[in-house]
Scaffold this active site. Sequence first.
Site, PDB file in Angstrom:
ATOM      1  N   GLU A 200       0.844  -1.200   0.000  1.00 40.39           N
ATOM      2  CA  GLU A 200       0.000   0.000   0.000  1.00 40.39           C
ATOM      3  C   GLU A 200       0.883   1.256   0.000  1.00 40.39           C
ATOM      4  OE1 GLU A 200      -2.733  -0.102   3.249  1.00 40.39           O
ATOM      5  OE2 GLU A 200      -3.963   1.531   2.465  1.00 40.39           O
TER       6      GLU A 200
ATOM      7  N   GLY B 191      -8.779   5.294   6.947  1.00 39.95           N
ATOM      8  CA  GLY B 191      -9.602   5.225   8.141  1.00 39.95           C
ATOM      9  C   GLY B 191      -8.993   4.268   9.161  1.00 39.95           C
ATOM     10  N   ALA B 192      -8.320   3.209   8.658  1.00 36.95           N
ATOM     11  CA  ALA B 192      -7.802   2.188   9.569  1.00 36.95           C
ATOM     12  C   ALA B 192      -6.283   2.095   9.581  1.00 36.95           C
ATOM     13  CB  ALA B 192      -8.409   0.827   9.204  1.00 36.95           C
ATOM     14  N   SER B 193      -5.604   2.619   8.566  1.00 36.73           N
ATOM     15  CA  SER B 193      -4.128   2.609   8.602  1.00 36.73           C
ATOM     16  C   SER B 193      -3.584   3.864   7.949  1.00 36.73           C
ATOM     17  CB  SER B 193      -3.571   1.366   7.906  1.00 36.73           C
ATOM     18  OG  SER B 193      -3.599   1.530   6.510  1.00 36.73           O
ATOM     19  N   THR B 194      -2.288   4.101   8.195  1.00 37.57           N
ATOM     20  CA  THR B 194      -1.630   5.235   7.550  1.00 37.57           C
ATOM     21  C   THR B 194      -0.260   4.766   7.086  1.00 37.57           C
ATOM     22  OG1 THR B 194      -1.091   7.588   7.769  1.00 37.57           O
ATOM     23  CG2 THR B 194      -0.626   6.233   9.690  1.00 37.57           C
ATOM     24  N   GLN B 195       0.203   5.306   5.941  1.00 34.85           N
ATOM     25  CA  GLN B 195       1.467   4.873   5.363  1.00 34.85           C
ATOM     26  C   GLN B 195       2.425   6.043   5.143  1.00 34.85           C
ATOM     27  OE1 GLN B 195      -1.313   2.255   5.328  1.00 34.85           O
ATOM     28  NE2 GLN B 195      -1.633   3.646   3.634  1.00 34.85           N
TER      29      GLN B 195
HETATM   30  O1  IDP Z   1     -14.802  14.127   2.431  1.00 34.20           O
HETATM   31  C1  IDP Z   1     -14.234  13.557   3.353  1.00 34.20           C
HETATM   32  N1  IDP Z   1     -13.956  14.211   4.510  1.00 34.20           N
HETATM   33  C2  IDP Z   1     -13.300  13.639   5.541  1.00 34.20           C
HETATM   34  N2  IDP Z   1     -12.892  12.383   5.512  1.00 34.20           N
HETATM   35  C3  IDP Z   1     -13.136  11.674   4.407  1.00 34.20           C
HETATM   36  C4  IDP Z   1     -13.807  12.206   3.278  1.00 34.20           C
HETATM   37  N3  IDP Z   1     -13.888  11.239   2.326  1.00 34.20           N
HETATM   38  C5  IDP Z   1     -13.279  10.152   2.841  1.00 34.20           C
HETATM   39  N4  IDP Z   1     -12.844  10.398   4.092  1.00 34.20           N
HETATM   40  C6  IDP Z   1     -12.128   9.502   5.019  1.00 34.20           C
HETATM   41  O2  IDP Z   1     -10.955   9.044   4.415  1.00 34.20           O
HETATM   42  C7  IDP Z   1     -10.625   7.779   4.983  1.00 34.20           C
HETATM   43  C8  IDP Z   1     -10.413   6.825   3.844  1.00 34.20           C
HETATM   44  O3  IDP Z   1      -9.984   5.641   4.372  1.00 34.20           O
HETATM   45  P1  IDP Z   1     -10.091   4.264   3.590  1.00 34.20           P
HETATM   46  O4  IDP Z   1     -11.512   3.839   3.459  1.00 34.20           O
HETATM   47  O5  IDP Z   1      -9.299   4.376   2.345  1.00 34.20           O
HETATM   48  O6  IDP Z   1      -9.427   3.306   4.650  1.00 34.20           O
HETATM   49  P2  IDP Z   1      -8.056   2.476   4.660  1.00 34.20           P
HETATM   50  O7  IDP Z   1      -7.152   3.088   3.648  1.00 34.20           O
HETATM   51  O8  IDP Z   1      -7.524   2.637   6.058  1.00 34.20           O
HETATM   52  O9  IDP Z   1      -8.451   1.076   4.358  1.00 34.20           O
HETATM   53  C9  IDP Z   1     -11.774   7.405   5.911  1.00 34.20           C
HETATM   54  O10 IDP Z   1     -11.445   7.756   7.227  1.00 34.20           O
HETATM   55  C10 IDP Z   1     -12.915   8.286   5.416  1.00 34.20           C
HETATM   56  O11 IDP Z   1     -13.827   8.578   6.446  1.00 34.20           O
HETATM   57 CA    CA Z   2      -7.131   3.976   1.608  1.00 38.47          CA
END
Ligand code: IDP
Ligand code: CA
Length: 494
Positions: free
Chosen positions: A174, A203-207
Amino acid sequence: MDEQREVQVKNPCHRPVFIILTAVIAVGIIIVVSISVVQNKRISQKYKYGIVLDAGSSHTSVFIYEWPAEKENNTGMVRQTHTCNVKGKGISSYSANPEGAGMSLQECMEEAKQKIPVRRHLETPVYLGATAGMRLLKMEDEDASEKVLASVGRSLQKYPFSFQGARIILGQEEGAFGWITVNYLSDNLRTATGTLGALDLGGASTQITFVPKQEIESQDNAIDFRLYGNDYHLYTHSFLCFGKDQVLRLSLAEKFHSMIDSTLLRDPCFHTGYNLSKKYVDVFDTPCIKEKSASPKDFFHVGEGVWVECQNSVRKVFNKSHCGYSTCSFDGVFQPSVEGKFGAFSAFFFVMDFLNLTSGTLHEAKLKMKRYCATPWKEIVQRYPSIKEKYLSEYCFSGTYILTLLEDGYKFTSNNWKDIQFIKKIGDSDAGWTLGYMLNLTNMIPAEAPDIPLMAHGGYVSFMVLFTLLIFLLFFLAFLYYRRSTRTAQKDII
Ligand SMILES: O=c1[nH]cnc2c1ncn2[C@@H]1O[C@H](COP(=O)(O)OP(=O)(O)O)[C@@H](O)[C@H]1O
Ligand SMILES: [Ca+2]
């Protein structure tokens, strides 16, 4: 008779100079035409397509990419032509109803069928990559995660494309593919003029991924690539549970420990006047929280709006107590000093863009946050009536988390703060891991630099212009010479 012979002898068309001139012109025209034909032969409007599904923890997005069929290995040729956001939550939320995960993709996949020309359907690859939400589900319930993946796989196979698999990608992938995406789109790979680090917040991880100056002390954090003839030695780390939604839960769970009244959670990261009844399970039902608190079913989440206190509470989430290397970010993870410019995308962008913090100094960002968090909830709702209340209520927390992660976690300072560019897209394409993932799986970035064309485009155009001018000049000279010779001949007759 004698006069006639003399005219014939003096006919300029029979002079060697004229013959040579004509031959040179003819050869010139042949060369110009041949080069034009060869140079333009490859320019045809045939496109190829690829589909990547980003199955994130919060939602799934479908990306369609397109590139000229005959220029697969030239960098900068692939661009994103369409995105579709799948309705509902991420696929990991379907653990109790795996079939629903597959079904949720149908609308966007039907849209993909419309967007891609029918004659290209069979050869269009489809990849699904699931990220931290599914990594967490796998930790919690492996059987359920397999069922969800099988369901999305079955659903994608029903389409006329070439399904290439649905899998949970590694945190290192990722990070590294996000890095490839931003550098491919910025054309840094072919030119080898320095690279852009990649910061991705989900939402669940950061890179975090970049080319460090220091040696990489832990092999888990090192990735090597050879792209267009250049070697890259990357540092990358993916922090599971440090996406902004999971950190909000960690931070709430931490606050529960110091609560006097277990039904009232006072939170400095939420605005004054914010008061919502929430469920304990919504906080604690995650493998990211080890110590579950035996508490009642519901609690009131009450905002206090104090940025300094909010930042102190967020800092507690970063464990700095141990480090087995010369330097660490947090949680005992090795990290060399950040180096060069960075592109920060996904939730880094959404949050910082909303808060108007994509430019300015770190100090200014902190002042703005202080003011924003202190704004009463009623005023915030009135100011942004079109923004979903869930997102709106969390921006004070998310902004604080981002500043703390970048400064205290990754060790950015006020000096290199300006090196972080908050970006959503580069050109038409979103910054994220999906494009890099597809480029890698379709072998579209060669390890060695492709053969250099006969002539660079600029050189080719200059050559054609100069050559054409030369031909005109020769024509003109030939004409002058012809006229002079005819006149001399006429004079001779007279
Ligand atoms: O318009 C927005 N405002 C604020 N946060 C957003 C918006 N659109 C998406 N997000 C956030 O961005 C993040 C996207 O994380 P993702 O679903 O890709 O998770 P992951 O990469 O950890 O699997 C989530 O926390 C979601 O709530
Ligand atoms: Ca993501």
